[in-house]
Write a protein that holds these residues in place. Structure first.
Motif, PDB file in Angstrom:
ATOM      1  N   GLU A 173       0.832  -1.196   0.000  1.00 43.87           N
ATOM      2  CA  GLU A 173       0.000   0.000   0.000  1.00 43.87           C
ATOM      3  C   GLU A 173       0.868   1.246   0.000  1.00 43.87           C
ATOM      4  OE1 GLU A 173      -2.542  -0.325   3.428  1.00 43.87           O
ATOM      5  OE2 GLU A 173      -4.097  -1.312   2.266  1.00 43.87           O
ATOM      6  N   SER A 174       0.391   2.269  -0.678  1.00 45.50           N
ATOM      7  CA  SER A 174       1.035   3.575  -0.705  1.00 45.50           C
ATOM      8  C   SER A 174      -0.010   4.606  -0.330  1.00 45.50           C
ATOM      9  CB  SER A 174       1.587   3.868  -2.093  1.00 45.50           C
ATOM     10  OG  SER A 174       2.547   2.889  -2.442  1.00 45.50           O
ATOM     11  N   THR A 231       3.989   8.344   0.273  1.00 46.59           N
ATOM     12  CA  THR A 231       4.852   7.456   1.054  1.00 46.59           C
ATOM     13  C   THR A 231       4.286   6.037   1.039  1.00 46.59           C
ATOM     14  OG1 THR A 231       5.892   7.127   3.231  1.00 46.59           O
ATOM     15  CG2 THR A 231       3.617   7.916   3.233  1.00 46.59           C
ATOM     16  N   SER A 232       5.129   5.086   1.373  1.00 48.49           N
ATOM     17  CA  SER A 232       4.656   3.707   1.543  1.00 48.49           C
ATOM     18  C   SER A 232       4.495   3.368   3.028  1.00 48.49           C
ATOM     19  CB  SER A 232       5.627   2.724   0.880  1.00 48.49           C
ATOM     20  OG  SER A 232       6.896   2.830   1.485  1.00 48.49           O
ATOM     21  N   ASP A 233       4.877   4.292   3.912  1.00 49.57           N
ATOM     22  CA  ASP A 233       4.737   4.085   5.358  1.00 49.57           C
ATOM     23  C   ASP A 233       4.225   5.387   5.974  1.00 49.57           C
ATOM     24  OD1 ASP A 233       4.990   3.620   8.091  1.00 49.57           O
ATOM     25  OD2 ASP A 233       6.924   2.598   7.887  1.00 49.57           O
ATOM     26  N   LEU A 234       2.919   5.525   6.023  1.00 51.01           N
ATOM     27  CA  LEU A 234       2.304   6.784   6.431  1.00 51.01           C
ATOM     28  C   LEU A 234       2.651   7.173   7.865  1.00 51.01           C
ATOM     29  CD1 LEU A 234       0.415   9.098   5.604  1.00 51.01           C
ATOM     30  CD2 LEU A 234      -1.498   7.709   6.454  1.00 51.01           C
ATOM     31  N   VAL A 274      -5.432   5.889   0.299  1.00 47.94           N
ATOM     32  CA  VAL A 274      -4.637   4.673   0.144  1.00 47.94           C
ATOM     33  C   VAL A 274      -4.661   4.246  -1.317  1.00 47.94           C
ATOM     34  CG1 VAL A 274      -4.362   2.278   0.884  1.00 47.94           C
ATOM     35  CG2 VAL A 274      -5.329   3.968   2.468  1.00 47.94           C
ATOM     36  N   HIS A 275      -3.497   3.831  -1.826  1.00 43.95           N
ATOM     37  CA  HIS A 275      -3.365   3.313  -3.183  1.00 43.95           C
ATOM     38  C   HIS A 275      -2.635   1.982  -3.122  1.00 43.95           C
ATOM     39  CE1 HIS A 275      -4.602   7.016  -5.308  1.00 43.95           C
ATOM     40  NE2 HIS A 275      -4.172   7.590  -4.208  1.00 43.95           N
ATOM     41  N   ILE A 276      -3.032   1.065  -3.962  1.00 41.58           N
ATOM     42  CA  ILE A 276      -2.362  -0.235  -4.047  1.00 41.58           C
ATOM     43  C   ILE A 276      -1.104  -0.137  -4.908  1.00 41.58           C
ATOM     44  CG2 ILE A 276      -2.631  -2.650  -4.773  1.00 41.58           C
ATOM     45  CD1 ILE A 276      -4.261  -1.786  -2.276  1.00 41.58           C
ATOM     46  N   ASP A 277      -1.133   0.739  -5.876  1.00 42.52           N
ATOM     47  CA  ASP A 277      -0.055   0.896  -6.851  1.00 42.52           C
ATOM     48  C   ASP A 277       0.713   2.192  -6.576  1.00 42.52           C
ATOM     49  OD1 ASP A 277       1.536   1.105  -9.108  1.00 42.52           O
ATOM     50  OD2 ASP A 277      -0.120   1.193 -10.526  1.00 42.52           O
ATOM     51  N   ILE A 278       2.017   2.097  -6.301  1.00 43.32           N
ATOM     52  CA  ILE A 278       2.834   3.277  -6.004  1.00 43.32           C
ATOM     53  C   ILE A 278       2.854   4.244  -7.179  1.00 43.32           C
ATOM     54  CG2 ILE A 278       5.004   2.170  -6.678  1.00 43.32           C
ATOM     55  CD1 ILE A 278       4.540   4.835  -3.904  1.00 43.32           C
ATOM     56  N   VAL A 279       2.831   3.722  -8.389  1.00 45.89           N
ATOM     57  CA  VAL A 279       2.829   4.598  -9.572  1.00 45.89           C
ATOM     58  C   VAL A 279       1.563   5.455  -9.585  1.00 45.89           C
ATOM     59  CG1 VAL A 279       2.837   4.645 -12.096  1.00 45.89           C
ATOM     60  CG2 VAL A 279       4.304   3.035 -10.881  1.00 45.89           C
ATOM     61  N   ARG A 316       1.240   9.538  -9.230  1.00 51.31           N
ATOM     62  CA  ARG A 316       0.457  10.307 -10.201  1.00 51.31           C
ATOM     63  C   ARG A 316      -0.558  11.201  -9.487  1.00 51.31           C
ATOM     64  NH1 ARG A 316      -4.152  11.001 -11.995  1.00 51.31           N
ATOM     65  NH2 ARG A 316      -5.090   9.313 -10.822  1.00 51.31           N
ATOM     66  N   ARG A 317      -1.233  10.630  -8.478  1.00 48.88           N
ATOM     67  CA  ARG A 317      -2.242  11.377  -7.726  1.00 48.88           C
ATOM     68  C   ARG A 317      -1.599  12.517  -6.934  1.00 48.88           C
ATOM     69  NH1 ARG A 317      -7.337  13.310  -7.056  1.00 48.88           N
ATOM     70  NH2 ARG A 317      -8.202  12.810  -5.022  1.00 48.88           N
TER      71      ARG A 317
END
Length: 96
Positions: free
Chosen positions: A4-5, A23-26, A55-60, A64-65
């Motif tokens: 999760e990102s 981030t990947s670690d909020l 929350v996003h599953i895809d870091i890309v 982008r967001r």
């Protein structure tokens, strides 16, 4: 499996200065902002309150967001926070 990102927004108080990050670690990343571990925008302007995140599953997709929101005007960002967090609570306190 993707990790999760998070795209997040910090504020320097209610309707204060805003900062958008990814981030990947909020929890760890917001803690770093709060403790002023890195020189930069959030330390300079005292931006420490987590007021919004998604929350996003895809870091890309998360990156982008983040870029999309960073290009928004202030009014749009304020509206985004207000829609999900009208009291401007510090959401970090609910995560830890």
């Amino acid at each position: 499996m993707d990790k999760e990102s998070y795209v997040y927004m910090l504020a320097g108080g209610r309707y204060g200065t805003l900062y958008v990050g990814v981030t990947s670690d909020l929890i760890r990343r917001v803690w770093q902002h709060r403790e002023e571990f890195a020189d930069g925008f959030t330390k300079k302007y005292g931006v420490k309150q987590l007021v919004w995140y998604e929350v996003h599953i895809d870091i890309v997709e998360a990156i982008r967001r983040e870029k999309q929101i960073k290009h928004w005007n202030r009014e749009w960002k304020l509206r985004l926070v207000h829609e999900r967090n009208p009291q401007w609570r510090d959401l970090y306190l609910e995560l830890v």
